[in-house]
Design an enzyme around this catalytic site. Structure first.
Site, PDB file in Angstrom:
ATOM      1  N   CYS A  28       4.246  -1.067   3.386  1.00 42.03           N
ATOM      2  CA  CYS A  28       5.194  -1.227   4.487  1.00 42.03           C
ATOM      3  C   CYS A  28       5.661   0.133   4.997  1.00 42.03           C
ATOM      4  CB  CYS A  28       6.402  -2.050   4.034  1.00 42.03           C
ATOM      5  SG  CYS A  28       7.604  -2.303   5.353  1.00 42.03           S
TER       6      CYS A  28
ATOM      7  N   ASN B 136      -2.074  -3.699   6.959  1.00 40.49           N
ATOM      8  CA  ASN B 136      -0.676  -3.775   7.342  1.00 40.49           C
ATOM      9  C   ASN B 136      -0.517  -3.009   8.659  1.00 40.49           C
ATOM     10  OD1 ASN B 136       2.139  -4.158   7.276  1.00 40.49           O
ATOM     11  ND2 ASN B 136       2.238  -3.813   5.083  1.00 40.49           N
TER      12      ASN B 136
END
Length: 303
Positions: free
Chosen positions: A130, A192
């Site tokens: 993230c 991601n």
């Protein structure tokens, strides 16, 4: 009718279409729009050991063919999830998967061990990628050593299917994927979000409170597709592909590149029924081309 069932390690799913974490809440938010039990798997929003407030507003921005987000893993913590959310989702007849994040290795391991005890959660997705948190998150996913360290610690306490979500913000994503595989991952999911930013020219200021954020949406698909293709050739474990999938054709491209399953994220905000439409579209494609199983097209790209 073509067989859409797929396996991610020991996890069997009714079809290869999943929701991407952070774009589908806990599934409950979408149940008025789509039959949740027609989705192959639902990956709920990021869960951490302790509650997180997330980043200050503004933390979302529209971009050409996509969006930036810097939500920052806002959630009420794993104990709240186990006590209050799990009872509401445990009987949904699809694979409910929890995305796990942390600030340090011990956080990941403790969160995973708590979720390990929840009978109807058959898998976790370990978020080592993230870009929107100051500690942890992407820090573990940008080096082979960091990835292996956190995956090894979680593998010791987590006994079910372990998926590791990889960051595209690296020089060689295959190196990180191999490290996760060697440390005990059952599968890797990628990509991601890409690290991006937006500027308000009139105010001469960044649009996001955090300056940078994670970019997703249709614009990232060519990069995601390339990385999935590279990783699928580099590891023996199943690969889950995501990044800019907006329709069934996009999903089929990821399967051909080597993904065993796909996740849909940003497109859920545009059409909350997109997952079911994509699953049907994959089935139609298989029948049109004479395939009996979706497994027949995984990695079937001809070069």
């Amino acid at each position: 009718m073509a067989d859409l069932r797929v396996n991610i390690g020991q996890l069997e799913m009714k079809n290869p279409v999943m929701t991407a974490s952070g774009t589908f809440g806990y599934g409950l938010e979408f149940q008025d729009f789509v039959n949740l039990e027609e989705i192959g798997g639902i990956i709920v929003k990021g869960t951490t050991l302790l509650p997180r407030e997330g980043n200050p507003y503004p933390r979302m921005a529209e971009t050409p063919m996509g969006m930036l987000n810097a939500v920052g893993l806002q959630n009420k913590g794993v104990h709240y999830f186990a006590d209050h959310i799990y009872p509401l989702i445990k009987d949904i007849q699809t694979r409910m998967i929890v995305n796990v994040s942390g600030s340090q290795v011990e956080d990941y391991a403790e969160t995973a061990s708590i979720i390990n005890e929840l009978e109807n959660i058959p898998a976790i997705e370990l978020n080592i990628s993230c870009p929107n948190v100051k500690q942890g998150g992407m820090a573990f996913g940008v080096s082979a050593h960091g990835a292996a360290e956190v995956v090894s610690a979680v593998r010791k306490v987590y006994k079910k299917t372990l998926i590791v979500k990889l960051s595209p913000n690296v020089t060689d994503i295959t190196e990180i994927a191999r490290a996760a595989e060697s440390a005990g991952a059952d599968s890797v999911s990628l990509i991601n979000t890409l690290l991006g930013m937006a500027i308000d020219a009139e105010k001469r200021r960044p649009v996001l409170s955090t300056v940078t954020g994670g970019m997703s949406g249709a614009a990232v698909k060519p990069i995601a597709l390339r990385m999935v293709w590279q990783v699928a050739k580099a590891v023996k474990i199943p690969v889950i592909g995501l990044g800019g999938i907006m329709n069934w054709k996009d999903a089929v491209e990821f399967l051909l590149a080597g993904a065993s399953a796909v996740q849909i994220g940003t497109a859920n905000f545009i059409d909350p029924t997109v997952t079911v439409k994509v699953a049907k579209g994959i089935g139609d494609y298989l029948e049109r081309h004479g395939y009996s199983s979706v497994k027949d097209i995984v990695g079937a790209l001809e070069i």
